[in-house]
Scaffold this active site. Sequence first.
Site, PDB file in Angstrom:
ATOM      1  N   CYS A   1      53.065  33.240  39.771  1.00  0.00           N
ATOM      2  CA  CYS A   1      53.819  34.056  40.729  1.00  0.00           C
ATOM      3  C   CYS A   1      54.156  35.397  40.077  1.00  0.00           C
ATOM      4  O   CYS A   1      54.602  35.441  38.930  1.00  0.00           O
ATOM      5  CB  CYS A   1      55.093  33.303  41.088  1.00  0.00           C
ATOM      6  SG  CYS A   1      56.283  34.348  41.915  1.00  0.00           S
TER       7      CYS A   1
ATOM      8  N   ASN B   1      42.487  39.914  37.467  1.00  0.00           N
ATOM      9  CA  ASN B   1      41.231  39.804  38.216  1.00  0.00           C
ATOM     10  C   ASN B   1      41.551  39.505  39.667  1.00  0.00           C
ATOM     11  O   ASN B   1      42.255  38.538  39.977  1.00  0.00           O
ATOM     12  CB  ASN B   1      40.375  38.666  37.660  1.00  0.00           C
ATOM     13  CG  ASN B   1      38.989  38.652  38.272  1.00  0.00           C
ATOM     14  OD1 ASN B   1      38.128  39.444  37.895  1.00  0.00           O
ATOM     15  ND2 ASN B   1      38.769  37.799  39.253  1.00  0.00           N
ATOM     16  N   GLU B   2      41.036  40.350  40.551  1.00  0.00           N
ATOM     17  CA  GLU B   2      41.170  40.147  41.993  1.00  0.00           C
ATOM     18  C   GLU B   2      42.559  39.637  42.395  1.00  0.00           C
ATOM     19  O   GLU B   2      42.722  38.501  42.841  1.00  0.00           O
ATOM     20  CB  GLU B   2      40.097  39.181  42.509  1.00  0.00           C
ATOM     21  CG  GLU B   2      38.712  39.788  42.496  1.00  0.00           C
ATOM     22  CD  GLU B   2      37.670  38.962  43.256  1.00  0.00           C
ATOM     23  OE1 GLU B   2      37.931  37.779  43.535  1.00  0.00           O
ATOM     24  OE2 GLU B   2      36.606  39.511  43.567  1.00  0.00           O
TER      25      GLU B   2
ATOM     26  N   GLU C   1      31.880  43.909  40.565  1.00  0.00           N
ATOM     27  CA  GLU C   1      31.061  42.693  40.667  1.00  0.00           C
ATOM     28  C   GLU C   1      30.095  42.877  41.829  1.00  0.00           C
ATOM     29  O   GLU C   1      30.522  42.944  42.984  1.00  0.00           O
ATOM     30  CB  GLU C   1      31.946  41.471  40.920  1.00  0.00           C
ATOM     31  CG  GLU C   1      32.924  41.196  39.800  1.00  0.00           C
ATOM     32  CD  GLU C   1      33.782  39.954  40.044  1.00  0.00           C
ATOM     33  OE1 GLU C   1      33.475  39.169  40.972  1.00  0.00           O
ATOM     34  OE2 GLU C   1      34.766  39.783  39.313  1.00  0.00           O
TER      35      GLU C   1
HETATM   36  C1  GAL Z   1      34.928  36.936  42.554  1.00  0.00           C
HETATM   37  C2  GAL Z   1      35.632  36.705  41.237  1.00  0.00           C
HETATM   38  C3  GAL Z   1      34.689  36.211  40.171  1.00  0.00           C
HETATM   39  C4  GAL Z   1      33.803  35.140  40.740  1.00  0.00           C
HETATM   40  C5  GAL Z   1      33.035  35.683  41.903  1.00  0.00           C
HETATM   41  C6  GAL Z   1      32.046  34.710  42.504  1.00  0.00           C
HETATM   42  O1  GAL Z   1      35.797  36.740  43.600  1.00  0.00           O
HETATM   43  O2  GAL Z   1      36.272  37.859  40.759  1.00  0.00           O
HETATM   44  O3  GAL Z   1      35.439  35.711  39.091  1.00  0.00           O
HETATM   45  O4  GAL Z   1      34.589  34.063  41.127  1.00  0.00           O
HETATM   46  O5  GAL Z   1      33.933  36.051  42.899  1.00  0.00           O
HETATM   47  O6  GAL Z   1      31.357  35.262  43.594  1.00  0.00           O
END
Ligand code: GAL
Length: 651
Positions: free
Chosen positions: A107, A141-142, A313
């Site tokens: 959290c 991350n995200e 990504e």
């Molecule tokens: C993203 C994430 C990554 C991996 C990827 C898979 O959402 O940041 O760690 O999970 O998706 O598509």
Amino acid sequence: MELGVCYYPEHWPESTWKPDAERMKDLGIRWVRVGEFAWSRLEPEDGKLDFAWLDRIIDILGKSGLKVVLGTPTATPPKWLLDKYNDIYQRDVQGRKRGFGSRRHYCFSSPSYQEETRRIVTLLSERYGKHEAVGAWQTDNEYGCHDTVRCYCQNCRQAFRDWLKYNYADINALNEAWWNVFWSMDYLSFAEIELPNLTVAEANPSHMLDYYRFASDALIAYNQLQTKIIREHSPGRLITHNAMIYFGDFDHFELARDLDVISWDNYPLGMLEHSPLPETTKEQFLRSGHPDLISFNHDLYRGVKRRPFWVMEQQPGQVNWAPSNPLPAPGVVRLWSQQAFAHGANVVSYFRWRAARGAQELMHAGLNLHDGSPDRASAEAKRVFEEIPEESAGQITAPVALLFDYENLWATDLQKHAQAWSYWGIQVSWYMVLRSFGLDVDIIHPREDLSGYKAVFAPALHLVDDLLAEHLSDYVRAGGQLVIGPRSGAKTLTNIAQAPAPGPLADLMGLRIDHVDALRPGFEEEVEFQGSLYAYTTWADLLTPTKAEVLANYQSPAYVGAAAITRRALGTGHCTTVGMWGSPELNAVIFSSILRTAAVPLLHLPDGLRLSRRGNIDYLLNFNQEPITLDGGLEQAGEVIGPHEVILLRR
Ligand code: GAL
């Protein structure tokens, strides 16, 4: 423009690291992201640190001429750390603990987690902040992935009360702003206010909206906690965070203020499967994704900081998380990469280097197979590298802007009123029409400087105040063409009704709105515009002109003759109000006539064929499975573009 890759050295034997780095270099990769989920290997037990392996891989990457994006590992706190405290886990909307065994189980408001974050981020940034090979940082991350922005724990409750007190100061001001007289919801003190979950009927939408704002602010404050430490120890390095596709649970404009560059994670096929597009469209774009669904995100993230972004990504093959996970067609990874560059990406980084052999994502492709040998996307990445133009990355000069605001997303989606209502949906439907005209589109915040745009499109400008009305009126007075869509001017900033609507926009729009129609999903009504009938669905504002001329009328038997589209001249510009969620055909006719007034040249591109301009390069992209003979006003009319092909043309 550069390429990158996401790399998890901790998953593989050390003997593979050097050859991996060499092959990355061969493919033309420049940036390698590491570390963002590695906490349990950096600190296997309380007080036992092991950074030696990270030292070694960063050195290897650096010596190979690669640059590192170092991720802070806070998306995955290890088990021992969770066990040490009792307030880190998130609570879901039912108040249940969200347990260990995946990721993002913390959290943002937990004081213990904030302290642990400070500790690990300080350790990392002290150790690597000035390392030659480290060129950038990724915080966490995200944020928000797996529905984790809004937590319902005791810490959040206290932090929410503090947030309200800070913003309203006086409890009676809050009661009034939320209209708490309704259902006797008045409070005597901030300490009485609960989080808006577990209520019997739905919670007050003003309460909900403020809770969404609070949750967004808590996330942003948590990010600031990290960026502040990194900046102190790692001067001159870029700080980014990887945002998601169509993710609106926090205000990305606000987050981006504390970042040097925003990045986002582009998974076109997963996105298509999850989208509400018709089945036939999904089948048509099964192996490429829909170009506009993808580029909406590129243009939004470019607009979030009004500068080039990164794709941190990039899908390199099959994903594992959609209901069905088709293989992309050959050539499509290149197509996606070039599309990203065309829309303003400075780096496209593939997720991931090598497919994981175990755990949740073992069905997810990488640039390499499970055994480390090259997968299909490797060759495509190399081709993208070879095609990167020598000249430095050019600017995008969009003639039009689309106004997007997370608070309007929250407020309209909180009170949909029509089941099919979707803020993303109406944004994308307007965007698709503009893209079909071959236009570059900036997606920006409504309060941004609008002076450079020939036309500005604002679907669902829902929450408005005097300042915003003044800002938009200035744009129109100075000659701008502003197009305002349904549900605009309906509410104050605290989410109560303007009386009458459209409140402060009344003069600019030249009308009032006393009734709205909210239709069943798929049900169509019609308007008459320029002598023809066109369909609309979902939503209609019935416009009563005061200073505007009427351009179209509703045909619904329930309100036949009411004004549907109006135009108000102001200064040397116009404000056109489009009261309904029009069909693409209707929007195309309205928008093209406005764009003609604005002297914006238009093309008429077929579905799946798109044009983008960056610097002196025109990118023509064919997302169709079939070749297309170019026409629709393009200079290259008569030439053929192959399936999933991209052509770069120098002007
Ligand atoms: C993203 C994430 C990554 C991996 C990827 C898979 O959402 O940041 O760690 O999970 O998706 O598509």
